[in-house]
Scaffold this motif. Structure first.
Motif, PDB file in Angstrom:
ATOM      1  N   THR A 186       0.970  -0.815   0.201  1.00  0.00           N
ATOM      2  CA  THR A 186      -0.145   0.297  -0.302  1.00  0.00           C
ATOM      3  C   THR A 186       0.962   1.545   0.042  1.00  0.00           C
ATOM      4  O   THR A 186       0.334   1.950  -0.827  1.00  0.00           O
ATOM      5  N   ARG A 189       2.108   1.926  -3.278  1.00  0.00           N
ATOM      6  CA  ARG A 189       1.549   2.380  -4.679  1.00  0.00           C
ATOM      7  C   ARG A 189       1.093   4.203  -4.294  1.00  0.00           C
ATOM      8  O   ARG A 189       1.345   5.309  -4.885  1.00  0.00           O
TER       9      ARG A 189
ATOM     10  N   ASN B  47     -10.611   6.898   0.266  1.00  0.00           N
ATOM     11  CA  ASN B  47      -9.525   5.362  -0.259  1.00  0.00           C
ATOM     12  C   ASN B  47     -10.126   5.347  -1.502  1.00  0.00           C
ATOM     13  O   ASN B  47      -9.240   4.611  -2.480  1.00  0.00           O
ATOM     14  N   PHE B  52      -8.166   3.081  -3.402  1.00  0.00           N
ATOM     15  CA  PHE B  52      -7.534   1.943  -2.911  1.00  0.00           C
ATOM     16  C   PHE B  52      -9.425   0.767  -2.664  1.00  0.00           C
ATOM     17  O   PHE B  52      -9.296   0.163  -2.007  1.00  0.00           O
ATOM     18  N   GLU B  88       1.660   3.852   6.289  1.00  0.00           N
ATOM     19  CA  GLU B  88       1.989   3.109   5.337  1.00  0.00           C
ATOM     20  C   GLU B  88       3.732   3.777   4.874  1.00  0.00           C
ATOM     21  O   GLU B  88       4.173   3.091   3.698  1.00  0.00           O
TER      22      GLU B  88
END
Ligand SMILES: Nc1ncnc2c1ncn2[C@@H]1O[C@H](COP(=O)(O)OP(=O)(O)OP(=O)(O)O)[C@@H](O)[C@H]1O
Ligand SMILES: [Mg+2]
Lengths: 297, 237
Positions: A186, A189, B47, B52, B88
């Motif tokens: 993730t 990306r 998202n 996503f 992330e």
């Protein structure tokens, strides 16, 4: 008497250890492709050893049809990379659609099936065939110690290949993107990295490394059809000990196991060596299942 | 002109919609917030804007182009940056490598050095820790790194999910002030729990409840609304 025996053993030991390191580099090179592909693709490529065999076969076929050996072997190594790329783009496509354990499991079956097929075809089409690169010099003496030239050259090929791979992964933007994709998809990306493309690239690199391992093995000894699964097993042993997602770990573990292998066969004989190597694997799995050098790339 | 427009969006997980006919517009060089209680759908909306989350109906338009069916990395390539609530990061890589990867897209890579020194100026702590592994940074430092990494892509639109997570209120405020300073050349969309801060920094606010936008307006307009007062500002209307 005992003293003299010990001294003889110790005297030979330096050569044995260096021999082990050279062989270990070959193991590292063999394992590094497997580990790269598992880390990003999530596929434990049981056909990895077949790439080594196929590189050898292509080299010999090209050389015997009149190609310059250097060009022939380079082309074969490159083709091994393309074979990895093809594997990612074709057979494994449906596997990626599965999730988690299913993906790993089906991936195992698909690549194991592929390994059997390739092992069968190559053994059938090329019986008694072998790929071996002869070095014109027999032994090289360095500081009073003598080494087989073939082992030295093979070790050098492995070392340079591994070094270039590390530079690529560590210094270039694409290499960093591969490591990023290994660590967090993730997150990758979010940075604009195409994770699927990185996976394809990693399969290409894995194939390339297997091709280079074929050259290293061909220089040190020989590459024969039918031994692909054995090579895969060695790569797996190294991968498990080093941490099956860690490229760096595979490099260190390969050298470590190479040295253990050499010392064990020097002192105890070849028969016990494999048992000792597998014993190490069992101990690592029991006490540090993520591998000795897990984490990092 | 609207930099981002979300039109009649239905989106969710595994065919089940979480968002119901969401409309949202973000004008260039403004700061827009989405507020709402836990589980109201803020993260799902962000998202979906990033690609996503599966979109079942409606369109997402960025700079006049439909991006509804682009992959996340393609949207990043167009100039949208995202700081997810989970950050992330790449834990086994250094702070500097994390930042450099923020400039992965071709449009950002050209300015990599320049962006890097700007981010280090923005967050001096990141400069001090440039060789530390991201995974060993404190929660707040990681949040700054995630924001810094997003800035490295030189985005036109910066999307932040719960910027205040893990940060001391004073630091959050300082970051907001800096983002306001950047809004001359950047547009910001945020999801915020911290309503007071959202009111302080935003030009426009959307209020979400159960996957729907139930109110929107400038902070002044909204603070006049009795609904918002009673539900969110803790003031009896
Ligand atoms: N991956 C998922 N799969 C299924 N349902 C999900 C998933 N993620 C979120 N949801 C559901 O979607 C709804 C909206 O969640 P979302 O995370 O968008 O809320 P939020 O407004 O961001 O909340 P918070 O303020 O707590 O972050 C919730 O009911 C949640 O349970
Ligand atoms: Mg949320």
């Amino acid at each position: 008497m005992i003293h003299e025996t010990l001294q003889a053993i110790a005297g030979g030991m330096v050569e044995v250890v260096i021999d082990g390191i050279l062989f270990g580099l070959q193991l590292s090179l063999l394992a590094v492709g497997l580990v790269l592909i598992f880390g990003l693709g999530g596929i434990l490529n049981l056909a990895h050893g077949e790439f080594v065999i196929i590189t050898g076969i292509i080299s010999v076929v090209l050389i015997s049809s009149g190609w310059n050996p250097f060009i022939a072997i380079s082309a074969a190594i490159f083709l091994s990379g393309l074979l990895g790329l093809a594997l990612d783009r074709t057979v494994l496509r449906p596997v990626y659609k599965l999730k988690g354990e299913m993906e790993v499991l089906v991936g195992l079956f698909v690549t194991l099936g592929l390994a059997f097929i390739l092992e069968g075809i190559t053994s059938y089409l090329f019986p008694g065939f072998y790929f071996s690169v002869r070095i014109p010099v027999e032994t090289i003496n360095i500081m009073g110690l003598s080494f087989r030239a073939s082992a030295l050259v093979s070790g050098l090929i492995s070392f340079v290949s591994l070094y270039l791979l590390l530079i690529f992964l560590g210094r270039t933007m694409t290499g960093k993107a591969i490591r990023a994709a290994l660590q967090n998809q993730t997150g990758s990306r979010v940075c604009g990295i195409d994770v699927e493309r990185m996976r394809t690239l990693v399969f290409f690199l894995g194939g390339l490394m297997a091709g280079l391992a074929s050259l290293a093995k061909g220089v040190a000894s020989s590459v024969e059809p039918g031994s692909g699964l054995e090579l895969t097993s060695y790569a797996l042993i190294v991968g498990v000990v080093g941490g099956v997602r860690s490229v760096y770990g595979a490099m260190v573990a390969g050298v470590l196991l190479g040295v253990v292998n050499a010392i064990a066969s020097y002192l105890l004989g070849t028969y016990l060596t494999l048992i000792i190597l597998l014993g190490i694997v069992v101990v690592v799995i029991l006490y540090k299942p993520s591998g000795l050098f897990a984490g990092g790339v | 002109m609207d930099l981002l427009a979300v039109e009649g969006l239905r989106a969710g997980y595994k065919g089940l919609n979480v968002l119901w006919d969401v409309d949202l517009n973000v004008k260039k060089n403004t700061i827009v917030s989405v507020i709402g209680s836990n589980g109201s759908g803020k993260t799902t909306l962000l998202n979906a804007i990033m690609g996503f989350v599966e979109v079942n109906k409606g369109e997402i338009i960025f700079n006049g182009n439909k991006i509804t069916h682009l992959k996340p990395q393609e949207r990043v390539g167009l100039g949208i940056a995202y700081v997810p609530s989970e950050r992330e990061l790449f834990p086994e890589m250094t702070v500097e490598d994390n930042l450099m990867l923020g400039a992965y897209t071709p449009r950002a890579r050209k300015h990599l050095r320049e962006s890097l020194s700007q981010v280090y100026e923005f967050f001096p702590i990141l400069s001090e820790r440039r060789n530390q592994l991201a995974g060993t940074m404190s929660g707040g430092e990681q949040q700054m790194l995630a924001i810094g990494r997003a800035l490295m892509s030189r985005p036109e639109l910066l999307i932040l999910d719960e910027l205040s997570t893990g940060l001391a209120p004073a630091i959050t405020l300082r970051i907001y002030r800096k983002l306001e300073g950047l809004s001359e050349r950047m547009t910001v969309l945020l999801a915020e729990q911290n309503i007071h801060q959202a009111f302080m920094v935003s030009d426009y606010i959307y209020v979400m409840e159960n996957g729907k936008i139930i109110a929107s307006g400038s902070p002044d307009e909204l603070s006049e609304s009795s609904l918002i007062k009673s539900a969110y500002l803790g003031v009896k209307g």
